[in-house]
Design a protein around this motif. Structure first.
Motif, PDB file in Angstrom:
ATOM      1  N   PHE A 333      12.639 -20.572   4.341  1.00  0.00           N
ATOM      2  CA  PHE A 333      11.500 -19.413   4.395  1.00  0.00           C
ATOM      3  C   PHE A 333      12.058 -18.334   5.372  1.00  0.00           C
ATOM      4  N   ALA A 334      12.577 -18.834   6.456  1.00  0.00           N
ATOM      5  CA  ALA A 334      12.772 -17.917   7.612  1.00  0.00           C
ATOM      6  C   ALA A 334      13.913 -16.882   6.817  1.00  0.00           C
ATOM      7  N   ALA A 335      14.798 -17.504   6.356  1.00  0.00           N
ATOM      8  CA  ALA A 335      15.799 -16.449   5.592  1.00  0.00           C
ATOM      9  C   ALA A 335      15.545 -15.932   4.518  1.00  0.00           C
ATOM     10  N   ILE A 336      14.588 -16.268   3.890  1.00  0.00           N
ATOM     11  CA  ILE A 336      13.991 -15.490   2.832  1.00  0.00           C
ATOM     12  C   ILE A 336      13.108 -14.155   3.317  1.00  0.00           C
ATOM     13  N   LEU A 337      12.523 -14.415   4.408  1.00  0.00           N
ATOM     14  CA  LEU A 337      11.644 -13.641   5.047  1.00  0.00           C
ATOM     15  C   LEU A 337      12.375 -12.149   5.723  1.00  0.00           C
ATOM     16  N   LEU A 338      13.605 -12.766   6.179  1.00  0.00           N
ATOM     17  CA  LEU A 338      14.607 -11.727   6.869  1.00  0.00           C
ATOM     18  C   LEU A 338      14.889 -10.781   5.679  1.00  0.00           C
ATOM     19  N   ILE A 339      15.509 -11.782   4.728  1.00  0.00           N
ATOM     20  CA  ILE A 339      16.036 -10.703   3.394  1.00  0.00           C
ATOM     21  C   ILE A 339      14.943  -9.960   2.850  1.00  0.00           C
ATOM     22  N   GLY A 340      13.685 -10.675   2.934  1.00  0.00           N
ATOM     23  CA  GLY A 340      12.719  -9.834   2.411  1.00  0.00           C
ATOM     24  C   GLY A 340      12.230  -8.797   2.961  1.00  0.00           C
ATOM     25  N   THR A 341      12.378  -8.811   4.312  1.00  0.00           N
ATOM     26  CA  THR A 341      11.877  -7.788   5.187  1.00  0.00           C
ATOM     27  C   THR A 341      12.955  -6.535   5.033  1.00  0.00           C
ATOM     28  N   LEU A 342      14.065  -6.890   4.805  1.00  0.00           N
ATOM     29  CA  LEU A 342      15.107  -5.931   4.603  1.00  0.00           C
ATOM     30  C   LEU A 342      15.024  -5.111   3.353  1.00  0.00           C
ATOM     31  N   GLY A 343      14.577  -6.043   2.275  1.00  0.00           N
ATOM     32  CA  GLY A 343      14.386  -5.778   0.928  1.00  0.00           C
ATOM     33  C   GLY A 343      13.099  -4.613   0.907  1.00  0.00           C
ATOM     34  N   LEU A 344      12.102  -4.945   1.730  1.00  0.00           N
ATOM     35  CA  LEU A 344      10.928  -4.211   1.874  1.00  0.00           C
ATOM     36  C   LEU A 344      11.160  -2.807   2.427  1.00  0.00           C
ATOM     37  N   SER A 345      11.986  -2.642   3.510  1.00  0.00           N
ATOM     38  CA  SER A 345      12.233  -1.513   4.253  1.00  0.00           C
ATOM     39  C   SER A 345      13.320  -0.697   3.105  1.00  0.00           C
ATOM     40  N   ALA A 346      14.013  -1.264   2.254  1.00  0.00           N
ATOM     41  CA  ALA A 346      14.935  -0.509   1.194  1.00  0.00           C
ATOM     42  C   ALA A 346      14.060  -0.025   0.282  1.00  0.00           C
ATOM     43  N   ALA A 347      13.082  -0.946  -0.269  1.00  0.00           N
ATOM     44  CA  ALA A 347      12.172  -0.635  -1.185  1.00  0.00           C
ATOM     45  C   ALA A 347      11.371   0.641  -0.829  1.00  0.00           C
ATOM     46  N   LEU A 348      10.690   0.653   0.108  1.00  0.00           N
ATOM     47  CA  LEU A 348      10.005   1.789   0.705  1.00  0.00           C
ATOM     48  C   LEU A 348      10.759   2.864   0.759  1.00  0.00           C
ATOM     49  N   LEU A 349      12.017   2.931   0.973  1.00  0.00           N
ATOM     50  CA  LEU A 349      12.988   4.088   1.310  1.00  0.00           C
ATOM     51  C   LEU A 349      13.120   4.642  -0.265  1.00  0.00           C
ATOM     52  N   PHE A 350      13.655   3.715  -1.054  1.00  0.00           N
ATOM     53  CA  PHE A 350      14.162   4.109  -2.236  1.00  0.00           C
ATOM     54  C   PHE A 350      12.964   4.653  -3.331  1.00  0.00           C
ATOM     55  N   PHE A 351      11.918   3.919  -3.227  1.00  0.00           N
ATOM     56  CA  PHE A 351      10.764   4.161  -4.179  1.00  0.00           C
ATOM     57  C   PHE A 351       9.460   5.098  -3.603  1.00  0.00           C
ATOM     58  N   THR A 352       9.353   4.990  -2.372  1.00  0.00           N
ATOM     59  CA  THR A 352       8.173   5.807  -1.762  1.00  0.00           C
ATOM     60  C   THR A 352       8.667   6.989  -1.263  1.00  0.00           C
ATOM     61  N   ARG A 353      10.118   6.833  -0.589  1.00  0.00           N
ATOM     62  CA  ARG A 353      10.616   7.777   0.294  1.00  0.00           C
ATOM     63  C   ARG A 353       9.846   7.756   1.558  1.00  0.00           C
ATOM     64  N   HIS A 354       9.626   6.634   2.101  1.00  0.00           N
ATOM     65  CA  HIS A 354       9.170   6.247   3.502  1.00  0.00           C
ATOM     66  C   HIS A 354       9.938   5.311   4.296  1.00  0.00           C
ATOM     67  N   TRP A 355      10.240   5.708   5.334  1.00  0.00           N
ATOM     68  CA  TRP A 355      11.260   4.820   6.269  1.00  0.00           C
ATOM     69  C   TRP A 355      10.306   3.935   7.138  1.00  0.00           C
ATOM     70  N   PHE A 356      10.715   2.451   6.971  1.00  0.00           N
ATOM     71  CA  PHE A 356       9.922   1.666   7.672  1.00  0.00           C
ATOM     72  C   PHE A 356      11.129   0.999   8.690  1.00  0.00           C
ATOM     73  N   PRO A 357      10.871   1.000  10.113  1.00  0.00           N
ATOM     74  CA  PRO A 357      12.241   0.444  10.644  1.00  0.00           C
ATOM     75  C   PRO A 357      11.754  -1.153  10.838  1.00  0.00           C
ATOM     76  N   PRO A 358      12.664  -1.964  10.323  1.00  0.00           N
ATOM     77  CA  PRO A 358      12.416  -3.268  10.145  1.00  0.00           C
ATOM     78  C   PRO A 358      12.969  -4.277  11.321  1.00  0.00           C
ATOM     79  N   VAL A 359      13.673  -3.734  12.261  1.00  0.00           N
ATOM     80  CA  VAL A 359      14.518  -4.475  13.238  1.00  0.00           C
ATOM     81  C   VAL A 359      13.396  -5.170  14.119  1.00  0.00           C
ATOM     82  N   PRO A 360      12.359  -4.689  14.683  1.00  0.00           N
ATOM     83  CA  PRO A 360      11.489  -5.388  15.561  1.00  0.00           C
ATOM     84  C   PRO A 360      10.966  -6.666  14.841  1.00  0.00           C
ATOM     85  N   ALA A 361      10.417  -6.306  13.512  1.00  0.00           N
ATOM     86  CA  ALA A 361       9.904  -7.466  12.662  1.00  0.00           C
ATOM     87  C   ALA A 361      11.033  -8.636  12.531  1.00  0.00           C
ATOM     88  N   LEU A 362      12.326  -8.071  12.172  1.00  0.00           N
ATOM     89  CA  LEU A 362      13.513  -8.991  12.012  1.00  0.00           C
ATOM     90  C   LEU A 362      13.659  -9.751  13.313  1.00  0.00           C
TER      91      LEU A 362
END
Length: 875
Positions: A333-362
């Motif tokens: 689950f931790a690995a999935i959540l790490l990948i999911g957080t990266l995916g969330l940041s990328a999805a926000l960037l690609f689809f909504t053009r918003h940058w979410f810095p994921p490193v503190p959460a990671l």
């Protein structure tokens, strides 16, 4: 004993503390920006995936090396720029941005300044830059505006400041910047406005009166979505355009930017897409921003409050999910959540053009799993410590009584083995305790149990310090194989106590060994229980509350399946009980209901179709609390007992028959002799013989009735009316009562009284009570039979006005073959048998009997029997 908490989950308070710790860490990393470099690297990597073709509507005119070679060193005369604008005017572009700072006049060529200003005015779509700069480190910021002559002719002006990150890379701009009350839009915004393209991005409402001079105000931060590396846009050389060396229509209706592209002029900046070898000219950076605003591809910086909320949720989420997952699934689950957080940041960037810095959460997620695992492991170790310490305490408590247990064991062994005495020695062989005949032992005790032929002794260690227990055999004797086996078991018991006190220095190894010891003890206990059940003389079945057999021993398999190797476990209980028929009209459904629902302990007699008579005892079993979770059934083979009872009944019947037959014959002979008119002396003798014979016959009949009453197999219950029983008994004794001038009275409160019973035995019991009342009452008295309803029972009483019963006779009144003290009658054995018969009949019917007697005033015998539910009395 302390009850340890569950080792799987953390306590709620500890879980909240850990969640708050991870959330606080993520928030601190976010606001302090300690991991900004990793955020920028992730942004740069994702930005590479956003590359898209450059817009054909944007054209760059670059002041490159070729232009410098053509027109000379920089700065050029203003006439050259005027020629460029005049050439572009012929192409009619939508807007021209001169990304060149004309902050001062040319002192050597004022005519060139005027010509350039005129060219700017003639085009009517030229925008000029405003430079926001800080001339020295820590100095006061300043605005560098175009020379007023040019500024007056420009259609608009905009700032060209690019914000550099701490690593010196240009990733962002502010759409609005200015000092004090001035608020300049970015040059690209101005270009779009001049070109008639609406971009609805406005600065936040600012109170200009609150602005202070000299303060640099900025608003609407945007990240630059670079379309690709330097040189991605359509670009022409400055000198090429001035000479007219281009295809006509190249600049028509285009957005034109004019700026420096030659290396070394100081206008180039490193960007995420420029790589290590090239920087990107400022004019091209503006072209990338222009395309972003033109096509709606601008990248917004997510609001810090939203970023904080998302970071806290991602950081704290695992703490509330891990309790439901095992270690492996938790890591997954931790690995999935790490990948999911990266995916969330990328999805926000690609689809909504918003940058979410994921490193503190990671970082919080990455740190959260080992922290959680550490706390869970700590809790598990603490749980194991508590369990093992509790087990150790229990075994230590056993060790406290070891000395007494050893004494008891030795006393028992001395009764079955030829022991003469025993002693306890220290590690050097010195005797500390002794009992009985003790002989010197030549050598020290070993680490294991051993036989010493010289001293005729058997020794085994009993303490870790080296002390030993020595058993002394009889002279000339030696333990045999079976005796040695018994002694070896005794030695294992002692060594088990010793081993339980040993702990290695290594903590982990200590826990492993203790767990192994506890597991071994559990296996031995299970094996002991299984062996004990297997060798029990009775059949035992443990079944759950749903009819599934959990445990069954070999004897139960033999009783129910006819094969002691049959596997009853996991089978259906009722399937094996089909061949077992309960006696006395009982059924398995009602019996099991009484156990599982009412929580009663029941027993009953049954007969297997194979011919075995069984005594069945069933008890409820509560495992998890007060509710009945299972039941325990015990089967005892009483076939031999039943056979003996049947033989006894047959013998009693035989004896009674043989006893009655000659007596009946004697009565017949006596009647014959009396009919021949014997002498008066002979007549009296015959009367006495007749009386004795009648008493003997009465005893035989009562004995037969008592035997029948005590044999439950003789009972056949049915619905019986007690009123009819009373009247039948009345008819049977009426002649006897009349002969003694005794009056019989019935006081019946109901016309019928229905019970479940055996009518013949009840009638005989009532006849016995009436006969005894007639026999032991004087003439001219009254005997009353009363019947009444008391709740769920009918109560029948027989009251006389006879001689009564002495107090010392009341305790043995219903015992067989007991004489009842009565001054008027010497022989009362018959009365004892009759009352014993009455007691047996009432008891077999589930009733109760009582007596109230006063010497000289008569007696009252009462018995109560349960009424049939649902039957109503007739008044």
């Amino acid at each position: 004993m302390t009850v340890p908490t569950t080792p799987r989950d953390l306590a709620p308070v500890e879980r909240l503390v850990l969640a708050a710790l991870l959330g606080g860490l993520a928030a601190l990393l976010l606001y302090q920006g300690w991991l900004w470099r990793w955020d920028r690297l992730l942004y740069d990597a994702q930005l590479q995936l956003l590359a898209e073709p450059a817009s054909e509507e944007i054209v760059i005119i670059g002041i490159d090396e070729q232009s410098l070679a053509e027109f000379g060193r920089w700065p050029w005369q203003r006439d050259i720029h005027a020629d460029l604008l005049d050439r572009l005017a012929q192409e009619k572009p939508r807007v021209i941005a001169l990304d060149i700072i004309f902050a001062e006049p040319d002192p050597a060529n004022s005519r060139g300044d005027r010509r350039l200003a005129a060219a700017i005015g003639r085009n009517g779509n030229v925008v000029l830059p405003v430079l926001m700069e800080q001339r020295r480190q820590g100095g006061i910021p300043a605005e560098t505006l175009p020379y007023p002559l040019f500024a007056e002719q420009a259609v608009a002006m905009g700032h060209v400041h690019v914000e550099l990150d701490p690593d010196g890379i240009a990733r962002r701009i502010y759409l609005y910047e200015g000092l004090g009350g001035s608020y300049w839009p970015h040059l690209t915004m101005v270009m779009l406005q001049v070109a008639g393209i609406v971009v609805s991005i406005y600065p936040e409402t600012v109170d200009e009166s609150a602005m202070r001079p000299g303060v640099w105000y900025r608003d609407r931060e945007l990240l630059i979505p670079y379309t690709g590396p330097p040189g991605n846009f359509q670009q022409l050389s400055y000198e090429q355009v001035v000479r007219g060396d281009f295809i006509p229509g190249t600049f028509t209706d285009k957005l034109v930017l004019v700026g420096v592209t030659a290396a070394g002029l100081g206008d180039a900046l490193p960007t995420p897409v420029s790589g290590y070898s090239h920087s990107m000219p400022g004019v091209e950076i503006n072209a990338n921003m222009l395309q972003a605003l033109l096509g709606g591809g601008r990248i917004l910086v997510t609001d810090r409050r939203v970023v904080l909320l998302m970071t806290l949720l991602l950081a704290m989420l695992p703490v509330f999910v891990y309790p439901y997952l095992g270690p492996r699934n938790g890591l997954l689950f931790a690995a999935i959540l790490l990948i999911g957080t990266l995916g969330l940041s990328a999805a926000l960037l690609f689809f909504t053009r918003h940058w979410f810095p994921p490193v503190p959460a990671l970082a919080a997620i990455t740190l959260g799993y080992p922290l959680w695992s550490w706390r869970r492991l700590e809790r598990a170790v603490r749980f194991l410590d508590q369990e093992l310490d509790d087990l150790q305490r229990q075994r230590a408590e056993l060790a406290i009584h070891q000395e007494a247990d050893v004494h008891t064991a030795l006393s028992f062994l001395a009764r079955i083995l030829p022991l003469r005495g025993w002693s306890q020695t220290d590690a050097n062989g010195k005797v500390m305790l002794e009992n009985g005949v003790v002989r010197p032992v030549d050598r020290k005790p070993g680490a294991v149990a051993q036989w010493n032929t010289d001293s005729r002794s058997w020794s085994t260690p009993v303490e870790e310090s080296g002390s030993a227990l020595v058993l002394f055999w009889e002279e000339g004797g030696e333990p045999g194989d079976s005796e040695r086996t018994l002694l070896q078991g005794f030695a294992r018991h002692l060594r088990g106590v010793i081993d339980s006190t040993r702990r290695p220095a290594d903590l982990l190894q200590s826990r492993i060994e203790q767990v192994n010891a506890a597991t071994r003890q559990l296996r031995e206990l299970r094996r002991f229980v299984e062996d004990a059940l297997s060798f029990m003389p009775d059949g035992v079945i443990v079944a759950d509350a749903f009819g599934k057999i959990l445990i069954a021993n070999r004897r139960a398999a033999w009783y129910l399946a006819g094969d002691d190797n049959a596997q009853l476990s996991d089978g259906e209980l009722l399937a094996y009980l089909q061949d077992v028929e309960l006696q006395e009209g009982a059924g398995w459904d009602g019996l099991l209901r009484r156990v599982l629902v009412d929580g009663e302990r029941v027993q009953g007699n049954a007969r297997h179709t194979g011919g075995r008579d069984l005594l069945i005892q069933i008890s409820p079993l509560s495992v998890h609390g007060e509710n009945t979770d299972a039941l325990v059934m015990n089967f005892s083979d009483i076939s031999n007992l039943r056979s003996s009872e049947r033989k006894r009944s047959e013998l009693l019947n035989f004896l009674s028959h043989d006893l009655r037959s000659p007596l009946v014959s004697m009565l017949a002979l006596l009647e014959l002799a009396r009919s021949k008119k014997p002498s008066s002396g002979l007549g009296k003798l015959l009367e006495r013989m007749q009386g004795n014979t009648e008493r003997t016959l009465l005893l035989a009949e009562q004995f037969l009735h008592l035997a029948r009453a005590e044999n439950s197999e003789e009972y056949t219950f049915s619905e019986v009316d007690l009123v009819a029983v009373i009247w039948n008994a009345h008819e049977q004794v009426w002649a006897q009562a009349r002969a003694r001038d005794i009056t019989l009275i019935e006081q019946l409160d109901t016309e019928d009284a229905w019970i479940n019973g055996e009518g013949g035995l009840l009638e005989r019991a009532l006849i016995n009570l009436l006969t005894n009342a007639i026999k032991y009452s004087p003439p001219h008295t009254t005997i009353t039979v009363r019947l009444s309803r008391e709740g769920d029972y009918y109560r029948c009483c027989v009251a006389d006005e006879g001689y009564g019963i002495q107090a010392e006779s009341l305790p043995v009144l219903f015992d067989r073959f007991k004489r009842i003290s009565n001054p008027q009658h010497a022989d009362t054995t018959g009365a004892g048998l009759g009352l014993a018969f009455v007691d047996a009949v009432v008891t077999r019917h589930g009733g109760s009997i009582s007596v109230d007697s006063t010497p000289g005033k008569g007696s009252v015998f009462c018995f109560s029997l349960r009424a049939i539910v649902g039957r109503t009395d007739s008044p």
